[in-house]
Scaffold this active site. Structure first.
Site, PDB file in Angstrom:
ATOM      1  N   HIS A 104      13.864 -18.834  47.075  1.00 32.25           N
ATOM      2  CA  HIS A 104      14.285 -19.966  46.240  1.00 32.25           C
ATOM      3  C   HIS A 104      15.655 -20.493  46.695  1.00 32.25           C
ATOM      4  O   HIS A 104      15.857 -21.703  46.851  1.00 32.25           O
ATOM      5  CB  HIS A 104      14.338 -19.492  44.783  1.00 32.25           C
ATOM      6  CG  HIS A 104      14.618 -20.572  43.790  1.00 32.25           C
ATOM      7  ND1 HIS A 104      14.925 -20.309  42.481  1.00 32.25           N
ATOM      8  CD2 HIS A 104      14.653 -21.922  43.910  1.00 32.25           C
ATOM      9  CE1 HIS A 104      15.127 -21.456  41.836  1.00 32.25           C
ATOM     10  NE2 HIS A 104      14.963 -22.446  42.683  1.00 32.25           N
ATOM     11  N   GLU A 107      15.192 -22.209  49.943  1.00 27.73           N
ATOM     12  CA  GLU A 107      14.611 -23.543  49.741  1.00 27.73           C
ATOM     13  C   GLU A 107      15.705 -24.570  49.431  1.00 27.73           C
ATOM     14  O   GLU A 107      15.692 -25.696  49.939  1.00 27.73           O
ATOM     15  CB  GLU A 107      13.587 -23.474  48.603  1.00 27.73           C
ATOM     16  CG  GLU A 107      13.048 -24.816  48.150  1.00 27.73           C
ATOM     17  CD  GLU A 107      13.124 -24.979  46.646  1.00 27.73           C
ATOM     18  OE1 GLU A 107      13.755 -25.950  46.187  1.00 27.73           O
ATOM     19  OE2 GLU A 107      12.568 -24.128  45.920  1.00 27.73           O
ATOM     20  N   HIS A 108      16.680 -24.170  48.621  1.00 26.48           N
ATOM     21  CA  HIS A 108      17.805 -25.064  48.317  1.00 26.48           C
ATOM     22  C   HIS A 108      18.710 -25.260  49.537  1.00 26.48           C
ATOM     23  O   HIS A 108      19.154 -26.374  49.820  1.00 26.48           O
ATOM     24  CB  HIS A 108      18.651 -24.466  47.187  1.00 26.48           C
ATOM     25  CG  HIS A 108      18.103 -24.708  45.819  1.00 26.48           C
ATOM     26  ND1 HIS A 108      18.795 -25.387  44.855  1.00 26.48           N
ATOM     27  CD2 HIS A 108      16.924 -24.354  45.243  1.00 26.48           C
ATOM     28  CE1 HIS A 108      18.081 -25.441  43.742  1.00 26.48           C
ATOM     29  NE2 HIS A 108      16.939 -24.814  43.947  1.00 26.48           N
ATOM     30  N   GLU A 180      24.778 -23.244  46.488  1.00 26.47           N
ATOM     31  CA  GLU A 180      23.396 -23.313  45.985  1.00 26.47           C
ATOM     32  C   GLU A 180      22.923 -21.987  45.394  1.00 26.47           C
ATOM     33  O   GLU A 180      22.157 -21.979  44.433  1.00 26.47           O
ATOM     34  CB  GLU A 180      22.444 -23.751  47.109  1.00 26.47           C
ATOM     35  CG  GLU A 180      22.703 -25.149  47.609  1.00 26.47           C
ATOM     36  CD  GLU A 180      22.475 -26.213  46.529  1.00 26.47           C
ATOM     37  OE1 GLU A 180      21.492 -26.102  45.764  1.00 26.47           O
ATOM     38  OE2 GLU A 180      23.306 -27.141  46.443  1.00 26.47           O
ATOM     39  N   GLU A 205      20.318 -22.126  37.292  1.00 25.64           N
ATOM     40  CA  GLU A 205      18.940 -22.588  37.067  1.00 25.64           C
ATOM     41  C   GLU A 205      18.085 -21.465  36.494  1.00 25.64           C
ATOM     42  O   GLU A 205      17.341 -21.652  35.526  1.00 25.64           O
ATOM     43  CB  GLU A 205      18.330 -23.074  38.397  1.00 25.64           C
ATOM     44  CG  GLU A 205      16.900 -23.544  38.237  1.00 25.64           C
ATOM     45  CD  GLU A 205      16.186 -23.768  39.560  1.00 25.64           C
ATOM     46  OE1 GLU A 205      14.944 -23.842  39.544  1.00 25.64           O
ATOM     47  OE2 GLU A 205      16.850 -23.857  40.613  1.00 25.64           O
TER      48      GLU A 205
END
Length: 1049
Positions: A104, A107-108, A180, A205
Site C-alpha cells: 500500500h 502504491e503511494h 506517504e 489513512e
C-alpha cells in the site's frame, strides 16, 4: 485518489456493480484497428508474442486478444470494443508477509516521481494536465492495480507514459516514503522542543479505515479463514505495524514484485492495439529480461475441524440498542477461483441464499429479530485465491452468538432438504441478462476489476467473460440434476470442516487501548534514538517541509492544452409530450440495447412540515412493503423477475439561478427489458395506488436495517456529513439536505429503531402516500430505443391515467412557489418539440442565513471536516434563445475553476503532504455553496486555518496562466465525462439545465482569467464577506471545547 481499494469480482446479485454489463451500440463490430477472429495479431514489436488467442464474446460485444511477451513473460489482454472511453491498467501480484502495509505504501510512493518524470507527485499533477475520466491506484489483498481511462488518444499516450515510468522506474525517494508511509516528526516540525509523533498519509489513512467496525470485522475474517500465507496479514497496513517498515524494505519489495515477469497489462476500447503495444514495449519492456517471480500463493491447508475466533472493536455511538453491538458470522472456505464455472455457480448460490426477503438466510436471520442486519461482507467473496462464503448477524446481544450459529446450521439443513423455488432461480438469471444489456460509461473499469483476482491467480480472464456460456451450462446442470444446488450446499457448507465462526464485541475503552498501544510503540521508538538521530529527525523534518513548500517545475510532464478541448458539446434531441391531464413526459431516444429506463419526479410542496423528516424512510420502504394483492415477498420476487430494480429517493435540487430557491420532491427510478415494460408499469401503478402498510414486523426489520447501514456509513462518508451540516444554515435547501441526508437523519433513524412501539411511525406512511403518490405534481421521463418509444408512451400514459388525482386542490405548505419552465427549443438545424416542462420551485423570502460551527464528538482517531461558504452569485445579463430565457451567473464558472486551482496548487500540499490527511480539497456545489473539506485528517482547527490561508493565497493571485489552464482541464474532464444512454437528457429532466445552458457555461469556463479568480476570492470567500458554516466529526478536542462559538453534539 490513490488509496486502498477493495476490489471484488462477484458475478451475482448483491455485488452486481462489479459485473461487466455494458453493451455497445452496434453488435458484431470490432473496434477500429483491431483484428477479427482468426486475423493476424500484432506482436509486441520485434519481441514477438509467444502465444496469442483471439476470442469473440458476443454477449458483451467485444473481442478479447490475449498475448504474452517473449522477453519478459509479461501477460497482456486487450479488449477491443466500440467504446470511446478507453482504459489501461497494469497489475502486479503483491504478496506481503507482514502487516507493515508495504504494498500500500509502495502504491503511494511509486506515484511520487520517476526517472522520466522526476518532479514531485506526477500522479496528482496529471489530474490537472489531462482529460482523464478516471485515474487511480488500488491495493488489494494480493495485487496492486493502476488504472486510468480517457476518451482522448493523445491523453491516453501521455498517461500511459507516466504510469509505465511510475510503475517500473520510480524514484522511491526517502522523503517521499516518509511523507506517504510513516515518519517520526516533531508535532511542530519547526520546533524541536515539541514532542515527536508518528505522521504519514497511509498511517493516518489506515487509522481512519479501522474506525469502521465493519472493516475491522471483514479484515479479521479474511485473516483468520486464510491464515497461512499473504491473506493472514493486512496488505493495507496495521497502524501499529506500519512504523516497522523501513525504506530499504520498501525498495526491495518493489524490486521483487514490480517486474514485467510479475505483471499483467490490460487495455480496453476502440483505440488501435498496435500503438499500445509499441509504446509499452519501447518505454518499458525492452529494458527488462525475464526473471522468476516467486509470488505464487500456495493453497490454504484445509482444516480437520472448524475454528472459532473472537475480536473486539469500538462502541457504536449510533447503535439503536447499546446492549446489542455484537457481530457474529460463520464463514466457509470454497473453491479455487480459477475454476471459473464452479466460482460462477457458487456466486449464484450465494445470491439465492442471502439476497432479498425471499432468501432462506434473510428469512431465518434478518426476520428473527435477533439482530439488525447481516454481518459485514456477507455472501460470496471471490477476491482471494480460494473463495469463501460468509453469513451472520450484527447488532445482536453477546448471549445470542450460539443462537445465530444454530439458526445458520438449521437453515443449511433446510436448504439441502427443500432446495430453491424455480422462480427465484429465473429471477437471478433475469438479473444477469439485464446486467449484460445495461450500458455503463465505465465498462472498461468494471472489466479490469472483474477479471483482476482470477487473472492474478493465473486463471483465464477470457473464460471469465463468457457469461452466456456459463448461464447455459448452469441451466443444463439443473436440468440434468434437480438437486445440483442442494448438493453444492451439502459439500461446501454442511460437510465442510474448514469453517470459521468469528464474533466481535465492543469494548468501551477500545480506542483508548489502541491509542495507548500507539503511544507505547512511539515511546519505544523514541527511547531507542541517540541524540544524533534526534537531530537528524529534526533536520529531515525541516527538509521535508522545505521540499513540500518549494515551487515545482512540472515542465517534464506531458499535458494537453485548453485548445485540445472541444469548444462545443453535442446536443441531445429530446421530445416532450403532455398527457390528457397535462402531465409532461420527456422522451429521449437512445441506443439502450433493449432496456427501457423510466423516471418520475413527484413534488413535496403540499406535504405538511411535520411529515418531512420521515420522507427518506418512506422512500426506503415504499417498494419493499408489498402492494395490491402482493405481500412484500411476492412483490420482491416480481420486481426481480420483471425489472432491473425499482428505487425511490428524496430529490432536493437547488435552483441554478438563485441560492434560496429549490425544488423538493421524490424521484422514482426503474429499468426493465422492453418485453417487461407493461409488468414494470403495473408494479408502479400498484405501488402508487395500493401500497401496503400492514406488515408491522417487516417494517421494524427494515427500520433496524436502515439505521444500522446509516451508522456503518459514517467512517467512509464523514467529510460528506460534515459538509452537509456546515451548509445547513446557509440556504433553505441546506436545512432540508441535513434533514434528509445528514447527521439529523442518522439520529432520527436511531431513535425510531429504539422505539418499542413503532406503530406511530408506521401510521405516518399512508399520510405521506396521500401527498406524494398521485398525479397532481408529477413529471416523467423515458429513455429507450427509438422503436420502443411508441410502446413506452402507451404504457406511461396508461400508468398516469390509472393513478389517483387529489379530490381537492392542495395548497403548498410554503406559499412562495415559483413556476420555472425549461423549454426544449430549436438547436442548430435540429428541430425538437417546444413543449415546456414546468418545475414548481420553492422560495422562502423570510430565510436569513447564519453562521454555525458544529463538533460531532465520535470515537474516531481522525477528523472529517467541512467548511461551507454562501456565495451570493449575481446575474449580470439575460441571454435570449428565441423565447427561451436562460439566466447564468458571471461568477459561477470562476468559482468552479478556482476550487480546482486551490485543490491542486495549495490544499493538496498543505492538507495531505504537510498535514498528513488522506485527502482534502475545495469544490463548488450545484447550489452555489463553496465547500472546503478534508477526510481522515489528524488535524482539525489547523485544517480550518489552512482553508483560511487558501483564500488568502487565492486573493494574492500567486498563480500562473499555466496553473489556470490546468485547473480548466480538470474542470472540463468532469464536465465532459461520458454519459450513458440511460442518463442522456437527465440534466434537463432533473435539474432544468438545457444543452444551451451547458454550452453557455462552457463558454464562460473557457473565458475565465486570472483577474476573475482574484475578484471572486475577494468578493465571496474572504472572511467577513459571506456567511459560512463549519463542522467537524472526530474525537474530543480541548481547543474546540474551550471555544463557546462551537456547538458540541
Amino acid at each position: 485518489m490513490k488509496g486502498l481499494g477493495a476490489i471484488r469480482s462477484h458475478v451475482a446479485s448483491g455485488k452486481v456493480a462489479d459485473v461487466p454489463r455494458t453493451a455497445c451500440r452496434q453488435q458484431g463490430r470490432t473496434a477500429k484497428g483491431q483484428s477479427q477472429e482468426g486475423d493476424k495479431i500484432p506482436t509486441l514489436t520485434d519481441r514477438s508474442s509467444s502465444w496469442r488467442q483471439v476470442t469473440a464474446v458476443p454477449e458483451l460485444f467485444l473481442t478479447a486478444v490475449k498475448l504474452s511477451h517473449d522477453g519478459t513473460g509479461a501477460r497482456y489482454l486487450h479488449v477491443a470494443r466500440e467504446d470511446s472511453n478507453n482504459l489501461f491498467s497494469i497489475q502486479f501480484r503483491t504478496t506481503p508477509m507482514d502487516s507493515t502495509g508495504v504494498p500500500h505504501i509502495l502504491e503511494h510512493t511509486v506515484l511520487c516521481g520517476s526517472q522520466k518524470y522526476p518532479c514531485r507527485d506526477p500522479f496528482f499533477k496529471m489530474l490537472n494536465r489531462s482529460l482523464s475520466t478516471f485515474m487511480n491506484a488500488f491495493t488489494a489483498s494480493d495485487y496492486t492495480l493502476y488504472p486510468f481511462s480517457t476518451q482522448n488518444p493523445k491523453d491516453f499516450q501521455n498517461l500511459l507514459s507516466v504510469y509505465l515510468d511510475a510503475a517500473f522506474f520510480p524514484c522511491l525517494r526517502q522523503l517521499d516514503f516518509w511523507q506517504e508511509g510513516w515518519r517520526l516528526e516533531h508535532e511542530n516540525p519547526a520546533d524541536p522542543q515539541t514532542p515527536l509523533v508518528f505522521k504519514g498519509v497511509v498511517f493516518n489513512e489506515m487509522k481512519g479505515a479501522f474506525t469502521d467496525n465493519e472493516r475491522i470485522f471483514a479484515q479479521h475474517m479474511q485473516n483468520k479463514i486464510l491464515p497461512d500465507h499473504t491473506y493472514g496479514v493486512i496488505s493495507g497496513g496495521d497502524p501499529l505495524c506500519i512504523p516497522d517498515l523501513t525504506w530499504e524494505q520498501l525498495k526491495q519489495f518493489h524490486a521483487t514484485h514490480y517486474h514485467p515477469s510479475n505483471s499483467r497489462f490490460f487495455t480496453y476500447g476502440n483505440f488501435p492495439l498496435e500503438q499500445h503495444l509499441k509504446q509499452i514495449h519501447e518505454e518499458a519492456l525492452v529494458k527488462f529480461e525475464r526473471i522468476e517471480s516467486n509470488t505464487d500463493i500456495p493453497k490454504q491447508k484445509l482444516w480437520a475441524k472448524p475454528r472459532e475466533h473472537r475480536v473486539t472493536c469500538g462502541l457504536d455511538s449510533f447503535a439503536a440498542d447499546p446492549s446489542k453491538q455484537t457481530t457474529v458470522s460463520v464463514s466457509y472456505l470454497l473453491t479455487d477461483i480459477t475454476d471459473t464455472f464452479e466460482t460462477f455457480t457458487l456466486s449464484l448460490l450465494s445470491s439465492l441464499l442471502v439476497d432479498g426477503p425471499n432468501s432462506p438466510f434473510y428469512k431465518a436471520l434478518i426476520e428473527s429479530g435477533v439482530g439488525t442486519d447481516f454481518s459485514p461482507d456477507v455472501g460470496f467473496n471471490g477476491s482471494t485465491r480460494e473463495a469463501y462464503f460468509s453469513v451472520g448477524l450484527q447488532g445482536i446481544a453477546e448471549r445470542d452468538i450460539d443462537t445465530v450459529k444454530q439458526i445458520i446450521d438449521r437453515t443449511v439443513d433446510e436448504v439441502i432438504e427443500k432446495g430453491f423455488e424455480e422462480d427465484r432461480i429465473e429471477a437471478l438469471l433475469h438479473k444477469i441478462e439485464i446486467q449484460l444489456k445495461h450500458q455503463s460509461t465505465s465498462f472498461g473499469l468494471a472489466l479490469t476489476s472483474y477479471i483482476a483476482s482470477c487473472w492474478n491467480q493465473d486463471g483465464d480472464p477470457v473464460e471469465l467473460l463468457k457469461i452466456a456460456d456459463k448461464v447455459s451450462r448452469f441451466r443444463q446442470c439443473l436440468k440434468e440434476n434437480p438437486r445440483f444446488l442442494q448438493e453444492k450446499v451439502k459439500t461446501y457448507f454442511k460437510d465442510n470442516p474448514h469453517r470459521l465462526t468469528l464474533s466481535m464485541s465492543p469494548e468501551e475503552d477500545y480506542h483508548d487501548k489502541q491509542a495507548k498501544m500507539e503511544a507505547e510503540k512511539l515511546e519505544k521508538k523514541v527511547n531507542a534514538l541517540s541524540e544524533e538521530e534526534k537531530t537528524q529527525i529534526f533536520e529531515k523534518g525541516l527538509e521535508l517541509i522545505a521540499l513540500q513548500s518549494k515551487p515545482q517545475d512540472t515542465s517534464c510532464l506531458p499535458a494537453l492544452k485548453v485548445s485540445d478541448i472541444e469548444p462545443k458539446i453535442p446536443f441531445t434531441v429530446l421530445e416532450t409530450a403532455l398527457t390528457a391531464d397535462e402531465i409532461p413526459i420527456q422522451y429521449c431516444a437512445q441506443p439502450t440495447n433493449g432496456v427501457v429506463y423510466f423516471r418520475a419526479v413527484s413534488s413535496l410542496n403540499t406535504l405538511p412540515e411535520e411529515l418531512k423528516p420521515y420522507v427518506p424512510l418512506f422512500c426506503n420502504v415504499i417498494t419493499k412493503m408489498g402492494c395490491g394483492a402482493l405481500d412484500y415477498r411476492e412483490q420482491a420476487q416480481k420486481i426481480e423477475l420483471r425489472t432491473g430494480g425499482m428505487s425511490v429517493s428524496p430529490h432536493i435540487i437547488p435552483d441554478d439561478s438563485h441560492l434560496d430557491v429549490y425544488e423538493q420532491g421524490v424521484l422514482f427510478s426503474s429499468l426493465c427489458l422492453d418485453r417487461n415494460l407493461p409488468d414494470m408499469m403495473h408494479l408502479w401503478s400498484e405501488i402508487f395506488n395500493n401500497p401496503r402498510f400492514d406488515e408491522e414486523e417487516h417494517f421494524r426489520v427494515l427500520v433496524k436495517k436502515t439505521a444500522q447501514e446509516l451508522s456503518n456509513g459514517i467512517p467512509d462518508c464523514g467529510h460528506l456529513y460534515a459538509s452537509i451540516r456546515a451548509s445547513k444554515n446557509l440556504t433553505p435547501s441546506g436545512e432540508l439536505q441535513e434533514m434528509f441526508s445528514g447527521m439529523d437523519q442518522v439520529k432520527l433513524m436511531k431513535r425510531i429503531a429504539e422505539m418499542s412501539d413503532i406503530k406511530p411511525i408506521l401510521r405516518k406512511l399512508p399520510r405521506i402516500k396521500k401527498y406524494l403518490l398521485n398525479s397532481d405534481n408529477i413529471r416523467c421521463s423515458v429513455n429507450a430505443a427509438p422503436q420502443q418509444i411508441p410502446e413506452a408512451s402507451k404504457e406511461i400514459e396508461k400508468f398516469l391515467k390509472g393513478i389517483a388525482k387529489s379530490k381537492k386542490e392542495r395548497k403548498p405548505v410554503r406559499p412562495h412557489v415559483i413556476e420555472k419552465s425549461s423549454e426544449v427549443k430549436p438547436v442548430g438545424s435540429e428541430m425538437v418539440t417546444g413543449l415546456q416542462i414546468t418545475r414548481k420551485l420553492v422560495n422562502d423570502p423570510t430565510f436569513k442565513p447564519c453562521q454555525m460551527k458544529t463538533h460531532f464528538v465520535l470515537p474516531f482517531p481522525v477528523n472529517y471536516i467541512g467548511e461551507c461558504i454562501r456565495t451570493v452569485v449575481e446575474t449580470i445579463t439575460v441571454f435570449q434563445f428565441t423565447s427561451h430565457l436562460c439566466c447564468f451567473y458571471f461568477f459561477r464558472s470562476s468559482l468552479r475553476v478556482l476550487a480546482r486551482l486551490m485543490t491542486a496548487k495549495f490544499l493538496h500540499t498543505e492538507i495531505r503532504e504537510k498535514g498528513g490527511a488522506y485527502g482534502g480539497g475545495a469544490k463548488l456545489s450545484h447550489s452555489g455553496i463553496f465547500t472546503f473539506y478534508s477526510y481522515r485528517d489528524p488535524n482539525s482547527l489547523a485544517t480550518l486555518k489552512t482553508f483560511e490561508k487558501a483564500v488568502e493565497w487565492a486573493k494574492s493571485g500567486e498563480f500562473t496562466q499555466q496553473d489556470i489552464d490546468e485547473a480548466k482541464l480538470a474542470v472540463f474532464a468532469a464536465v465532459d465525462a461520458p454519459i450513458a444512454p440511460s442518463d442522456k437528457g437527465m440534466g434537463h429532466f432533473l435539474y432544468g439545465i438545457s444543452d444551451e445552458m451547458k454550452q453557455l457555461h462552457r463558454e464562460q469556463l473557457f473565458a475565465v482569467n486570472s483577474a476573475n479568480l482574484v475578484d471572486v476570492s475577494n468578493k465571496y470567500l474572504a472572511v467577513g464577506k459571506s456567511t459560512r458554516g463549519q463542522a467537524v466529526l472526530g474525537p474530543e478536542n480541548a481547543d474546540i471545547t474551550k471555544d463557546p462559538s462551537w456547538v458540541k453534539r
